[in-house]
Design a protein around this motif. Structure first.
Motif, PDB file in Angstrom:
ATOM      1  N   TYR A   1      30.894  37.353  47.664  1.00 53.38           N
ATOM      2  CA  TYR A   1      30.983  36.025  48.090  1.00 53.38           C
ATOM      3  C   TYR A   1      29.929  35.494  49.023  1.00 53.38           C
ATOM      4  N   ILE A   2      28.875  36.252  49.075  1.00 57.25           N
ATOM      5  CA  ILE A   2      27.449  35.916  49.843  1.00 57.25           C
ATOM      6  C   ILE A   2      26.645  35.486  48.808  1.00 57.25           C
ATOM      7  N   PRO A   3      26.147  34.361  48.682  1.00 56.15           N
ATOM      8  CA  PRO A   3      25.534  34.018  47.636  1.00 56.15           C
ATOM      9  C   PRO A   3      24.120  34.673  47.271  1.00 56.15           C
ATOM     10  N   PHE A   4      23.389  35.258  48.243  1.00 62.62           N
ATOM     11  CA  PHE A   4      22.285  36.061  47.765  1.00 62.62           C
ATOM     12  C   PHE A   4      22.832  37.369  47.448  1.00 62.62           C
ATOM     13  N   SER A   5      23.833  37.754  47.653  1.00 61.13           N
ATOM     14  CA  SER A   5      24.365  39.310  47.221  1.00 61.13           C
ATOM     15  C   SER A   5      25.389  39.301  46.227  1.00 61.13           C
ATOM     16  N   ALA A   6      25.715  38.123  45.851  1.00 63.05           N
ATOM     17  CA  ALA A   6      26.957  38.048  44.486  1.00 63.05           C
ATOM     18  C   ALA A   6      26.371  38.369  43.381  1.00 63.05           C
ATOM     19  N   PRO A   7      25.081  38.309  42.825  1.00 64.70           N
ATOM     20  CA  PRO A   7      24.649  38.588  41.477  1.00 64.70           C
ATOM     21  C   PRO A   7      24.794  40.142  41.203  1.00 64.70           C
ATOM     22  N   VAL A   8      24.838  40.735  42.358  1.00 69.13           N
ATOM     23  CA  VAL A   8      25.297  42.376  42.120  1.00 69.13           C
ATOM     24  C   VAL A   8      26.467  42.766  42.604  1.00 69.13           C
ATOM     25  N   GLY A   9      27.008  42.067  43.784  1.00 72.00           N
ATOM     26  CA  GLY A   9      28.210  42.477  44.247  1.00 72.00           C
ATOM     27  C   GLY A   9      29.591  42.094  43.447  1.00 72.00           C
ATOM     28  N   MET A  10      29.343  41.003  43.055  1.00 78.08           N
ATOM     29  CA  MET A  10      30.831  40.689  42.018  1.00 78.08           C
ATOM     30  C   MET A  10      30.767  41.471  40.803  1.00 78.08           C
ATOM     31  N   PRO A  11      29.539  41.509  39.848  1.00 76.10           N
ATOM     32  CA  PRO A  11      29.512  42.387  38.879  1.00 76.10           C
ATOM     33  C   PRO A  11      30.037  43.635  38.852  1.00 76.10           C
ATOM     34  N   MET A  12      29.815  44.476  40.114  1.00 75.87           N
ATOM     35  CA  MET A  12      30.068  45.834  40.429  1.00 75.87           C
ATOM     36  C   MET A  12      31.571  45.784  40.808  1.00 75.87           C
ATOM     37  N   ARG A  13      32.120  44.749  41.319  1.00 75.23           N
ATOM     38  CA  ARG A  13      33.544  44.650  41.466  1.00 75.23           C
ATOM     39  C   ARG A  13      34.130  44.522  40.235  1.00 75.23           C
ATOM     40  N   VAL A  14      33.806  43.804  39.309  1.00 79.43           N
ATOM     41  CA  VAL A  14      34.466  43.754  38.121  1.00 79.43           C
ATOM     42  C   VAL A  14      34.412  45.187  37.350  1.00 79.43           C
ATOM     43  N   PHE A  15      33.284  45.501  37.230  1.00 77.91           N
ATOM     44  CA  PHE A  15      33.439  46.920  36.794  1.00 77.91           C
ATOM     45  C   PHE A  15      34.209  47.992  37.340  1.00 77.91           C
ATOM     46  N   LEU A  16      34.236  48.113  38.673  1.00 80.71           N
ATOM     47  CA  LEU A  16      35.409  48.975  39.200  1.00 80.71           C
ATOM     48  C   LEU A  16      36.848  48.469  38.991  1.00 80.71           C
ATOM     49  N   GLY A  17      37.141  47.014  38.843  1.00 81.38           N
ATOM     50  CA  GLY A  17      38.346  46.723  38.452  1.00 81.38           C
ATOM     51  C   GLY A  17      39.219  46.264  39.795  1.00 81.38           C
ATOM     52  N   THR A  18      38.402  46.165  40.618  1.00 79.94           N
ATOM     53  CA  THR A  18      39.038  45.768  42.280  1.00 79.94           C
ATOM     54  C   THR A  18      38.823  44.014  42.327  1.00 79.94           C
ATOM     55  N   ALA A  19      38.196  43.395  41.391  1.00 84.17           N
ATOM     56  CA  ALA A  19      38.279  41.950  41.454  1.00 84.17           C
ATOM     57  C   ALA A  19      39.400  41.348  40.842  1.00 84.17           C
ATOM     58  N   GLU A  20      40.211  40.262  41.284  1.00 80.67           N
ATOM     59  CA  GLU A  20      41.040  39.556  40.491  1.00 80.67           C
ATOM     60  C   GLU A  20      40.256  38.503  39.496  1.00 80.67           C
ATOM     61  N   TRP A  21      41.189  37.979  38.578  1.00 79.32           N
ATOM     62  CA  TRP A  21      40.523  37.453  37.473  1.00 79.32           C
ATOM     63  C   TRP A  21      39.910  36.204  37.677  1.00 79.32           C
ATOM     64  N   TRP A  22      40.243  35.555  38.839  1.00 79.67           N
ATOM     65  CA  TRP A  22      39.923  34.230  39.297  1.00 79.67           C
ATOM     66  C   TRP A  22      38.666  34.312  40.422  1.00 79.67           C
ATOM     67  N   GLU A  23      38.460  35.554  40.949  1.00 81.65           N
ATOM     68  CA  GLU A  23      37.310  35.795  42.095  1.00 81.65           C
ATOM     69  C   GLU A  23      36.086  35.406  41.326  1.00 81.65           C
ATOM     70  N   PRO A  24      35.678  35.971  40.190  1.00 78.85           N
ATOM     71  CA  PRO A  24      34.261  35.564  39.778  1.00 78.85           C
ATOM     72  C   PRO A  24      33.879  34.160  39.460  1.00 78.85           C
ATOM     73  N   PHE A  25      34.936  33.482  39.368  1.00 78.66           N
ATOM     74  CA  PHE A  25      34.759  32.026  39.240  1.00 78.66           C
ATOM     75  C   PHE A  25      34.504  31.232  40.504  1.00 78.66           C
ATOM     76  N   ILE A  26      35.231  31.737  41.597  1.00 74.18           N
ATOM     77  CA  ILE A  26      35.274  31.034  42.888  1.00 74.18           C
ATOM     78  C   ILE A  26      33.822  31.649  43.771  1.00 74.18           C
ATOM     79  N   SER A  27      33.446  32.947  43.421  1.00 74.24           N
ATOM     80  CA  SER A  27      32.168  33.305  43.799  1.00 74.24           C
ATOM     81  C   SER A  27      31.063  32.328  42.939  1.00 74.24           C
ATOM     82  N   LEU A  28      31.154  32.135  41.769  1.00 76.04           N
ATOM     83  CA  LEU A  28      30.250  31.508  40.921  1.00 76.04           C
ATOM     84  C   LEU A  28      30.180  30.221  41.420  1.00 76.04           C
ATOM     85  N   ALA A  29      31.186  29.549  41.758  1.00 75.81           N
ATOM     86  CA  ALA A  29      30.980  28.027  42.076  1.00 75.81           C
ATOM     87  C   ALA A  29      30.219  27.965  43.595  1.00 75.81           C
TER      88      ALA A  29
END
Length: 378
Positions: A314-342
């Motif tokens: 959720y920190i803009p400068f680290s979101a490009p690596v943090g959120m995809p990693m959570r998607v890979f691990l399956g620890t992110a809810e379906w709506w979280e990438p969209f909030i982080s991207l916004a």
């Protein structure tokens, strides 16, 4: 009789029409095209891109070779020893009449070892090798206790580390490479006073926008090519299980990188405009470089820490690596990438506005370094 002279009257003067100033979109397109053309003509850029893509392809192939199923070891099985080999997928049994027949197959290289009954052994069998202990056969016959985990990991930790390393190194290398290109371009134009000629035709906003768009297109194209190459490599090497897990996270990584790089590119250009000499670029772009380096370090060190990854996503400068990693691990809810991207989109827009103001206010100031406050106030 009077005569009237009929001289030709001079034609009236017409004002010379000034050429119309190019539109903003045309100026941006011209500058972006210039940036792209210059980079594509650079041998260093083409070589570095080729090396990076080859490294990605090599890692995929190497992962296939190291992670692939090893061929079952052939063993000559004597009599009642077949009960120890039956049902073992790591061993291919070759029944023989007696131990002498097995020894002949072993000497001929037809089998890797002999498994024969042995009354004196606690397991009831003995493993016979040729000139050294057949460790793969011994390991396949070894008996291990049942292991249970209270909190089993959803993803193999080794695989998670390599995926985190891949996201981190690609983001770091691409952002630093193209960010440095923008910085050098800005300082060179300012140091040689070419920018004064450019600003007589186009606005500072168009100049900055063209630079950001041109280098963003190149960076996005490089990342997209790497992603396609990696996914294609996984498909061709038969790693379809891994492809199903990595694929969605790679797609999100490409999307987040495209937005995040625009933010970083604007900051690289704005900070570089504060100085007039190439040797001073490093001192002003260090804060932006740290914003790229810190996420790279964090994603490698804390790739298995869900709390740190959640904060990074959720920190803009680290979101490009943090959120995809959570998607890979399956620890992110379906709506979280969209909030982080916004959040990242809003931050990128703010960075572009602030960067454009700093760039415009510092571009024509040469000599000493422009103070940050002066660049913001104008």
């Amino acid at each position: 009789m009077s005569t009237q002279s009929t001289g030709t009257r001079p034609a009236p003067r017409t004002a010379t029409a000034r050429p119309a100033a190019p539109r903003f979109v045309d100026s941006v397109g011209l500058i972006a095209g210039r940036e792209i053309t210059m980079r594509l003509r650079s041998k260093a850029f083409l070589i570095s891109t080729g090396v990076l893509m080859l490294a990605v392809l090599a890692s995929v192939v190497l992962g296939s070779l190291l992670g692939g199923q090893s061929e079952a070891a052939k063993v000559a099985v004597v009599g009642a020893a077949s009960s120890a080999v039956d049902g073992n997928d790591a061993l291919e049994a070759v029944p023989v009449d007696d131990q002498a027949a097995g020894e002949q197959l072993l000497r001929d290289g037809e089998v890797d070892a002999i498994v024969a009954p042995a009354a004196s052994d606690p397991l009831g069998v003995v493993v016979i090798g040729l000139d050294q202990a057949p460790s793969d056969v011994v390991q396949a016959l070894a008996v291990y206790p049942t292991v249970e985990l209270l909190d089993p990991a959803a993803v193999d930790p080794t695989l998670a580390y390599f995926v985190a390393f891949g996201f981190g190194i690609v983001f770091f290398m691409s952002a630093i490479t193209f960010g440095s290109t923008i910085s050098q371009s800005v300082v060179e134009e300012k140091q040689t006073r070419v920018v004064e000629i450019l600003l007589s035709t186009v606005s500072a906003r168009a100049l900055l926008t063209g630079k950001v768009i041109g280098n963003s297109v190149l960076a996005f194209g490089q990342i997209l090519a790497i992603a396609v190459l990696a996914l294609l490599g996984l498909m061709l090497t038969g790693q379809r299980v891994l492809l199903g897990g990595v694929g969605p996270s790679v797609i999100w990584f490409v999307v987040f990188f495209a937005v995040g790089f625009v933010m970083l590119a604007a900051l690289f250009a704005a900070t570089s405009a504060l100085v007039s000499r190439a040797e001073d670029v490093g001192s002003v772009t260090t804060p932006v470089t740290m914003l790229v380096m810190i996420p790279y370090i964090l994603i490698i060190v804390f790739n298995n820490n869900p709390t740190v990854l959640a904060i990074m996503s959720y920190i803009p400068f680290s979101a490009p690596v943090g959120m995809p990693m959570r998607v890979f691990l399956g620890t992110a809810e379906w709506w979280e990438p969209f909030i982080s991207l916004a959040i990242l989109l809003a931050t990128a827009a703010a960075a572009v506005l602030v960067g454009e103001r700093m760039y415009r206010n510092s571009l024509l100031k040469t000599g000493t370094r422009v103070k940050l406050g002066d660049a913001l106030r104008g």
